[in-house]
Design a protein around this motif. Structure first.
Motif, short mmCIF file in Angstrom:
data_model
loop_
_atom_site.label_atom_id
_atom_site.label_comp_id
_atom_site.label_asym_id
_atom_site.label_seq_id
_atom_site.Cartn_x
_atom_site.Cartn_y
_atom_site.Cartn_z
N MET A 12 37.23 -15.76 -5.75
CA MET A 12 38.06 -15.88 -4.56
C MET A 12 38.45 -17.33 -4.36
N PRO A 13 39.53 -17.57 -3.60
CA PRO A 13 39.95 -18.95 -3.33
C PRO A 13 38.92 -19.71 -2.50
N HIS A 14 39.06 -21.03 -2.49
CA HIS A 14 38.09 -21.89 -1.82
C HIS A 14 37.94 -21.56 -0.34
N SER A 15 39.02 -21.38 0.36
CA SER A 15 38.94 -21.13 1.81
C SER A 15 38.20 -19.83 2.11
N GLN A 16 38.45 -18.80 1.32
CA GLN A 16 37.75 -17.53 1.51
C GLN A 16 36.28 -17.65 1.17
N ARG A 17 35.97 -18.42 0.14
CA ARG A 17 34.59 -18.62 -0.29
C ARG A 17 33.80 -19.37 0.79
N VAL A 18 34.41 -20.38 1.38
CA VAL A 18 33.76 -21.14 2.46
C VAL A 18 33.54 -20.24 3.67
N ALA A 19 34.53 -19.44 4.01
CA ALA A 19 34.41 -18.52 5.14
C ALA A 19 33.29 -17.50 4.89
N LEU A 20 33.20 -17.01 3.67
CA LEU A 20 32.14 -16.06 3.31
C LEU A 20 30.77 -16.71 3.48
N MET A 21 30.61 -17.93 2.98
CA MET A 21 29.32 -18.62 3.08
C MET A 21 28.94 -18.85 4.54
N ARG A 22 29.89 -19.25 5.35
CA ARG A 22 29.61 -19.49 6.77
C ARG A 22 29.22 -18.20 7.48
N VAL A 35 21.39 -8.27 3.53
CA VAL A 35 21.52 -7.60 2.24
C VAL A 35 22.89 -7.93 1.68
N THR A 36 22.92 -8.47 0.49
CA THR A 36 24.16 -8.87 -0.15
C THR A 36 23.98 -8.77 -1.67
N THR A 37 24.99 -9.15 -2.41
CA THR A 37 24.85 -9.13 -3.86
C THR A 37 24.00 -10.33 -4.31
N VAL A 38 23.43 -10.22 -5.48
CA VAL A 38 22.57 -11.28 -6.00
C VAL A 38 23.35 -12.58 -6.18
N THR A 39 24.58 -12.48 -6.68
CA THR A 39 25.39 -13.67 -6.91
C THR A 39 25.69 -14.39 -5.60
N ARG A 40 26.05 -13.64 -4.57
CA ARG A 40 26.32 -14.26 -3.27
C ARG A 40 25.05 -14.86 -2.68
N ALA A 41 23.93 -14.19 -2.85
CA ALA A 41 22.67 -14.71 -2.33
C ALA A 41 22.31 -16.02 -3.02
N LYS A 42 22.52 -16.10 -4.33
CA LYS A 42 22.21 -17.33 -5.05
C LYS A 42 23.14 -18.47 -4.65
N GLU A 43 24.37 -18.16 -4.30
CA GLU A 43 25.30 -19.20 -3.84
C GLU A 43 25.00 -19.62 -2.41
N LEU A 44 24.50 -18.70 -1.61
CA LEU A 44 24.23 -18.98 -0.21
C LEU A 44 22.97 -19.81 -0.02
N ARG A 45 22.01 -19.65 -0.89
CA ARG A 45 20.72 -20.32 -0.75
C ARG A 45 20.83 -21.84 -0.54
N PRO A 46 21.52 -22.60 -1.41
CA PRO A 46 21.59 -24.05 -1.17
C PRO A 46 22.33 -24.43 0.11
N PHE A 47 23.33 -23.63 0.49
CA PHE A 47 24.08 -23.86 1.72
C PHE A 47 23.16 -23.76 2.93
N VAL A 48 22.36 -22.69 2.97
CA VAL A 48 21.45 -22.46 4.09
C VAL A 48 20.35 -23.52 4.11
N GLU A 49 19.83 -23.86 2.95
CA GLU A 49 18.73 -24.81 2.91
C GLU A 49 19.16 -26.20 3.33
N SER A 50 20.40 -26.58 3.03
CA SER A 50 20.88 -27.88 3.49
C SER A 50 21.04 -27.89 5.00
N ILE A 51 21.46 -26.77 5.59
CA ILE A 51 21.59 -26.67 7.04
C ILE A 51 20.21 -26.77 7.69
N ILE A 52 19.22 -26.10 7.12
CA ILE A 52 17.87 -26.15 7.68
C ILE A 52 17.30 -27.56 7.58
N THR A 53 17.59 -28.26 6.49
CA THR A 53 17.11 -29.63 6.33
C THR A 53 17.71 -30.54 7.40
#
Length: 160
Positions: A12-22, A35-53
């Protein structure tokens, strides 16, 4: 060649990908698990962990601010840094109540932890299109520590 290229485009394009992560991150912080796909979960993990940090840093600054005097210049600098961290987190969600929840409730759980705030558990294939599904959840330290000793004690009692 994909040298030094991290992350997946998720088809997907960058803007849609950012919206999905948010959106996925918002749901994860509101509900604790998604509950999501494994690929999305693996992409979401660093995003969430940086927010928690960032939220951990903000909550530590809040504690430090409350311990200092109200009118010192050091307190003013801490308040401005704390506000900047809240704004960095708010940039992703545009919801001040959610940012307050993340900084005051979620980040406090992980003060003793240096990373690894999420867990991915694979569920199997989705029935419709056979994509691999997973549960992404925030790890709770207190629940893990309480459950383990109880199970050991129960096993010892059953053997007697």
């Amino acid at each position: 060649m994909r040298h030094r290229v991290s992350g997946s485009k998720l088809n997907m394009p960058h803007s849609q990908r950012v919206a999905l992560m948010r959106n996925l991150a918002r749901e994860l912080f509101e509900h604790g698990t998604i509950v999501t796909t494994v690929t999305r979960a693996k992409e979401l993990r660093p995003f969430v962990e940086s927010i928690i940090t960032k939220a951990k840093k903000a909550s530590l600054l809040s504690v430090e601010i409350s311990s200092k005097g109200p009118d010192s210049t050091e307190t003013q600098a801490l308040k401005s840094r704390n506000l900047a961290l809240h704004r960095e987190i708010n940039r992703n969600f545009n919801d001040r109540k959610l940012v307050k929840k993340i900084c005051d409730e979620v980040a406090v759980k992980y003060h003793e932890r240096n990373g690894g705030y999420t867990r991915i558990v694979k569920l199997g294939m989705r029935r419709g299109d056979a994509s691999e599904m997973a549960v992404l959840q925030l790890i709770d330290n207190e629940e893990k520590q309480e459950k383990k000793p109880e199970k050991k004690a129960e096993k010892k009692q059953d053997k007697k």
